[in-house]
Scaffold this motif. Structure first.
Motif, PDB file in Angstrom:
ATOM      1  N   ALA A 111       0.827  -1.200   0.000  1.00  0.00           N
ATOM      2  CA  ALA A 111       0.000   0.000   0.000  1.00  0.00           C
ATOM      3  C   ALA A 111       0.863   1.252   0.000  1.00  0.00           C
ATOM      4  O   ALA A 111       0.616   2.195  -0.762  1.00  0.00           O
ATOM      5  CB  ALA A 111      -0.934  -0.013   1.212  1.00  0.00           C
ATOM      6  N   VAL A 112       1.896   1.278   0.842  1.00  0.00           N
ATOM      7  CA  VAL A 112       2.787   2.435   0.897  1.00  0.00           C
ATOM      8  C   VAL A 112       3.442   2.662  -0.465  1.00  0.00           C
ATOM      9  O   VAL A 112       3.594   3.807  -0.925  1.00  0.00           O
ATOM     10  CB  VAL A 112       3.856   2.245   1.991  1.00  0.00           C
ATOM     11  CG1 VAL A 112       4.925   3.335   1.910  1.00  0.00           C
ATOM     12  CG2 VAL A 112       3.208   2.258   3.376  1.00  0.00           C
ATOM     13  N   VAL A 148       8.052  -4.612   8.464  1.00  0.00           N
ATOM     14  CA  VAL A 148       8.368  -5.048   7.110  1.00  0.00           C
ATOM     15  C   VAL A 148       9.297  -4.021   6.483  1.00  0.00           C
ATOM     16  O   VAL A 148       9.398  -2.886   6.963  1.00  0.00           O
ATOM     17  CB  VAL A 148       7.063  -5.199   6.283  1.00  0.00           C
ATOM     18  CG1 VAL A 148       6.415  -3.852   6.035  1.00  0.00           C
ATOM     19  CG2 VAL A 148       7.295  -5.938   4.977  1.00  0.00           C
ATOM     20  N   GLN A 149       9.989  -4.419   5.429  1.00  0.00           N
ATOM     21  CA  GLN A 149      10.844  -3.487   4.701  1.00  0.00           C
ATOM     22  C   GLN A 149      10.357  -3.349   3.264  1.00  0.00           C
ATOM     23  O   GLN A 149      10.037  -4.350   2.611  1.00  0.00           O
ATOM     24  CB  GLN A 149      12.300  -3.963   4.690  1.00  0.00           C
ATOM     25  CG  GLN A 149      13.257  -2.966   4.019  1.00  0.00           C
ATOM     26  CD  GLN A 149      14.675  -3.516   3.914  1.00  0.00           C
ATOM     27  OE1 GLN A 149      14.884  -4.569   3.342  1.00  0.00           O
ATOM     28  NE2 GLN A 149      15.639  -2.799   4.468  1.00  0.00           N
ATOM     29  N   LEU A 150      10.291  -2.115   2.795  1.00  0.00           N
ATOM     30  CA  LEU A 150       9.978  -1.816   1.401  1.00  0.00           C
ATOM     31  C   LEU A 150      11.256  -1.321   0.744  1.00  0.00           C
ATOM     32  O   LEU A 150      11.858  -0.351   1.199  1.00  0.00           O
ATOM     33  CB  LEU A 150       8.891  -0.738   1.321  1.00  0.00           C
ATOM     34  CG  LEU A 150       8.597  -0.140  -0.060  1.00  0.00           C
ATOM     35  CD1 LEU A 150       8.041  -1.206  -0.999  1.00  0.00           C
ATOM     36  CD2 LEU A 150       7.639   1.040   0.049  1.00  0.00           C
ATOM     37  N   PRO A 309      -5.252   0.151   4.708  1.00  0.00           N
ATOM     38  CA  PRO A 309      -4.050  -0.160   3.926  1.00  0.00           C
ATOM     39  C   PRO A 309      -3.848  -1.656   3.698  1.00  0.00           C
ATOM     40  O   PRO A 309      -3.284  -2.053   2.671  1.00  0.00           O
ATOM     41  CB  PRO A 309      -2.920   0.432   4.774  1.00  0.00           C
ATOM     42  CG  PRO A 309      -3.460   0.458   6.163  1.00  0.00           C
ATOM     43  CD  PRO A 309      -4.922   0.752   6.013  1.00  0.00           C
ATOM     44  N   GLY A 310      -4.301  -2.491   4.626  1.00  0.00           N
ATOM     45  CA  GLY A 310      -4.144  -3.933   4.447  1.00  0.00           C
ATOM     46  C   GLY A 310      -4.943  -4.456   3.272  1.00  0.00           C
ATOM     47  O   GLY A 310      -4.465  -5.262   2.463  1.00  0.00           O
ATOM     48  N   LEU A 311      -6.187  -3.983   3.159  1.00  0.00           N
ATOM     49  CA  LEU A 311      -7.035  -4.398   2.040  1.00  0.00           C
ATOM     50  C   LEU A 311      -6.495  -3.862   0.718  1.00  0.00           C
ATOM     51  O   LEU A 311      -6.411  -4.582  -0.280  1.00  0.00           O
ATOM     52  CB  LEU A 311      -8.463  -3.892   2.256  1.00  0.00           C
ATOM     53  CG  LEU A 311      -9.238  -4.509   3.429  1.00  0.00           C
ATOM     54  CD1 LEU A 311     -10.572  -3.806   3.607  1.00  0.00           C
ATOM     55  CD2 LEU A 311      -9.447  -6.002   3.215  1.00  0.00           C
ATOM     56  N   PHE A 312      -6.133  -2.599   0.705  1.00  0.00           N
ATOM     57  CA  PHE A 312      -5.595  -1.977  -0.494  1.00  0.00           C
ATOM     58  C   PHE A 312      -4.283  -2.659  -0.899  1.00  0.00           C
ATOM     59  O   PHE A 312      -4.066  -2.978  -2.078  1.00  0.00           O
ATOM     60  CB  PHE A 312      -5.360  -0.488  -0.233  1.00  0.00           C
ATOM     61  CG  PHE A 312      -4.908   0.291  -1.440  1.00  0.00           C
ATOM     62  CD1 PHE A 312      -5.827   0.987  -2.206  1.00  0.00           C
ATOM     63  CD2 PHE A 312      -3.567   0.345  -1.798  1.00  0.00           C
ATOM     64  CE1 PHE A 312      -5.413   1.719  -3.318  1.00  0.00           C
ATOM     65  CE2 PHE A 312      -3.152   1.055  -2.902  1.00  0.00           C
ATOM     66  CZ  PHE A 312      -4.074   1.758  -3.669  1.00  0.00           C
ATOM     67  N   GLY A 313      -3.415  -2.895   0.086  1.00  0.00           N
ATOM     68  CA  GLY A 313      -2.106  -3.467  -0.211  1.00  0.00           C
ATOM     69  C   GLY A 313      -2.168  -4.918  -0.631  1.00  0.00           C
ATOM     70  O   GLY A 313      -1.390  -5.355  -1.492  1.00  0.00           O
ATOM     71  N   ALA A 314      -3.076  -5.698  -0.055  1.00  0.00           N
ATOM     72  CA  ALA A 314      -3.217  -7.093  -0.459  1.00  0.00           C
ATOM     73  C   ALA A 314      -3.617  -7.184  -1.926  1.00  0.00           C
ATOM     74  O   ALA A 314      -3.085  -7.999  -2.694  1.00  0.00           O
ATOM     75  CB  ALA A 314      -4.232  -7.805   0.425  1.00  0.00           C
ATOM     76  N   ALA A 315      -4.565  -6.332  -2.334  1.00  0.00           N
ATOM     77  CA  ALA A 315      -4.979  -6.313  -3.733  1.00  0.00           C
ATOM     78  C   ALA A 315      -3.826  -5.865  -4.628  1.00  0.00           C
ATOM     79  O   ALA A 315      -3.631  -6.398  -5.731  1.00  0.00           O
ATOM     80  CB  ALA A 315      -6.179  -5.393  -3.907  1.00  0.00           C
ATOM     81  N   SER A 316      -3.023  -4.912  -4.161  1.00  0.00           N
ATOM     82  CA  SER A 316      -1.863  -4.461  -4.932  1.00  0.00           C
ATOM     83  C   SER A 316      -0.835  -5.585  -5.071  1.00  0.00           C
ATOM     84  O   SER A 316      -0.201  -5.729  -6.124  1.00  0.00           O
ATOM     85  CB  SER A 316      -1.223  -3.243  -4.253  1.00  0.00           C
ATOM     86  OG  SER A 316      -2.121  -2.143  -4.199  1.00  0.00           O
TER      87      SER A 316
END
Length: 324
Positions: A111-112, A148-150, A309-316
Motif C-alpha cells: 500500500a505504501v 516489514v521493509q519496502l 491499507p491492508g485491504l488496499f495493499g493485499a490487492a496491490s
C-alpha cells in the motif's frame, strides 16, 4: 475495463473484507467493505461465506488475503488468532481460481508503495516525501507489532517481510528495567511486541501502578486505551507516554537494522495515536542512538493515514504477482 478482486485483511482481532476495483495495474477503489470480529467466526472459510452473505453477491474468483503471521509452509497459524489456514486448500475452500497470500504488514508495504503522499502524515524528522529509491522501514502496533521493509528501485519495488516485532526488548531507563523484570516472570523471553502493542499498554499500566503502590484495577486493553487517549486517568496517561517512548526506541532500532532512508508507521493503534505521537517522547527516543544521532535526525518518519491499507495493499500484491 474495470475488474474485481476480493481482498481480505485477517488480523488478531478483526477480519476485514472488500471488493477491490482494479483499473489496469492499479487498485482504483475499495467497495463493499465489511469489518467483523475474528472471534465471531470459526475459520477463514466461514468468515468468507459470511462476507458474501453480507454483501449479497457471488464473490470474484480472484482473491488477495493478508494474514497476521508468517506466510509459508503447508499450515499457517496466526500469531494472535486461533484460525488455521492450509494454503493448498484455499482454491477449493474459498472458490478462488487465483490468489495471493501475504503477511499483513507485507500488504501494508504494498500500500505504501502504491499510495500517494496525501496518505502519509508527517510525524518527525525532515518534512520531505518518501525516497523514490532505497529501503523504507514500515511497522505498526495493533494486536501485535508488525514490521516489514519496502525496497524501492528505479523501476519497481520489493517487499521484504520480517518478524521484527519479535526482537528482544531493550530497556533504556530504570522504569523500563522494572518492566522487563516484571514481564520476564511471565515470559521466558520478552519481545518488543509485549510492550509496544495493544495489550502492552495493560502490562505497562500494571507495572506503573505497582511503582505507585496502587492496586491496578482489572481493565481490558480497549478500555485502557480510551482512558489514556482521553486523558481521564493519570496512570493510564503515564502508561501511554511510556508506550510512545518505547515505540520510538523500537522504531529507531528497526531503521538502523534495515538501513532505512525513511520510516512509516501503520497499524490499527498507529492511526489512533497519530495526533498524540508527534507531541510525545517518540521522536526523541527515535533519534537517541548515540553515535548515529545525526543519521537518525535525517530520517523522515511518516504516519500512514489510509483507512484500510491492508485491504488496499493485499490487492496491490495480487496485481504484482498476477496479470488481470
Amino acid at each position: 475495463m474495470t475488474q474485481e478482486i476480493v481482498t481480505a485483511d485477517i488480523g488478531g482481532t478483526h477480519a476485514r473484507f472488500a471488493i477491490a476495483q482494479v483499473d489496469g495495474n492499479h487498485v482504483a477503489q475499495l467497495t463493499d467493505q465489511v469489518v467483523m470480529k475474528s472471534a465471531d467466526h470459526a475459520s477463514l472459510q466461514t468468515a468468507w461465506e459470511f462476507y458474501a452473505d453480507q454483501i449479497g453477491r457471488i464473490l470474484p474468483k480472484n482473491g488477495a488475503i493478508a494474514v497476521a503471521g508468517p506466510v509459508g509452509g503447508e499450515l499457517l497459524r496466526f500469531t494472535n488468532n486461533p484460525w488455521i489456514v492450509r494454503p493448498h486448500a484455499i482454491p477449493s475452500k474459498l472458490g478462488l481460481d487465483r490468489f495471493t497470500l501475504i503477511n499483513d504488514f507485507g500488504a501494508v508495504a504494498h500500500a505504501v508503495a502504491q499510495l500517494n503522499g496525501e496518505n502519509l502524515v508527517h510525524c518527525c524528522g525532515p518534512d520531505k516525501p518518501l525516497p523514490q529509491t532505497g529501503p523504507i522501514s514500515i511497522f505498526g502496533p495493533g494486536t501485535g507489532l508488525g514490521a516489514v521493509q519496502l525496497l524501492r528501485t528505479a523501476d519497481t519495488y520489493h517487499v521484504i517481510e520480517t518478524e521484527g516485532g519479535h526482537t528482544d526488548f531493550a530497556p533504556l531507563d530504570s522504569i523500563e528495567d522494572k518492566i522487563l523484570q516484571s514481564l520476564r516472570k511471565k515470559y521466558r523471553r520478552v519481545s518488543v511486541e509485549r510492550i509496544v502493542s495493544g495489550p502492552g499498554l495493560v502490562a505497562i499500566h500494571e507495572i506503573l501502578s505497582d511503582l505507585e503502590g496502587r492496586a491496578a484495577a482489572p481493565v481490558d486493553d480497549r478500555t485502557l486505551w480510551d482512558l489514556a487517549l482521553e486523558g481521564q486517568d493519570s496512570l493510564a496517561s503515564a502508561a501511554l507516554d511510556r508506550f510512545c517512548l518505547s515505540l520510538g526506541a523500537v522504531a529507531g532500532d528497526l531503521a538502523l537494522a534495515q538501513g532505512a532512508k525513511a520510516v512509516v508507521i501503520g497499524g490499527g493503534l498507529g492511526a489512533r495515536i497519530a495526533d498524540f505521537l508527534p507531541q510525545s517522547g517518540f521522536c526523541q527516543r527515535f533519534i537517541a542512538k548515540g553515535r548515529f544521532e545525526t543519521v537518525m535526525q535525517n530520517i523522515p518518519v511518516k504516519l500512514l493515514s489510509h483507512p484500510q491499507p491492508g485491504l488496499f495493499g493485499a490487492a496491490s500484491a495480487f496485481l504484482q504477482e498476477h496479470d488481470l
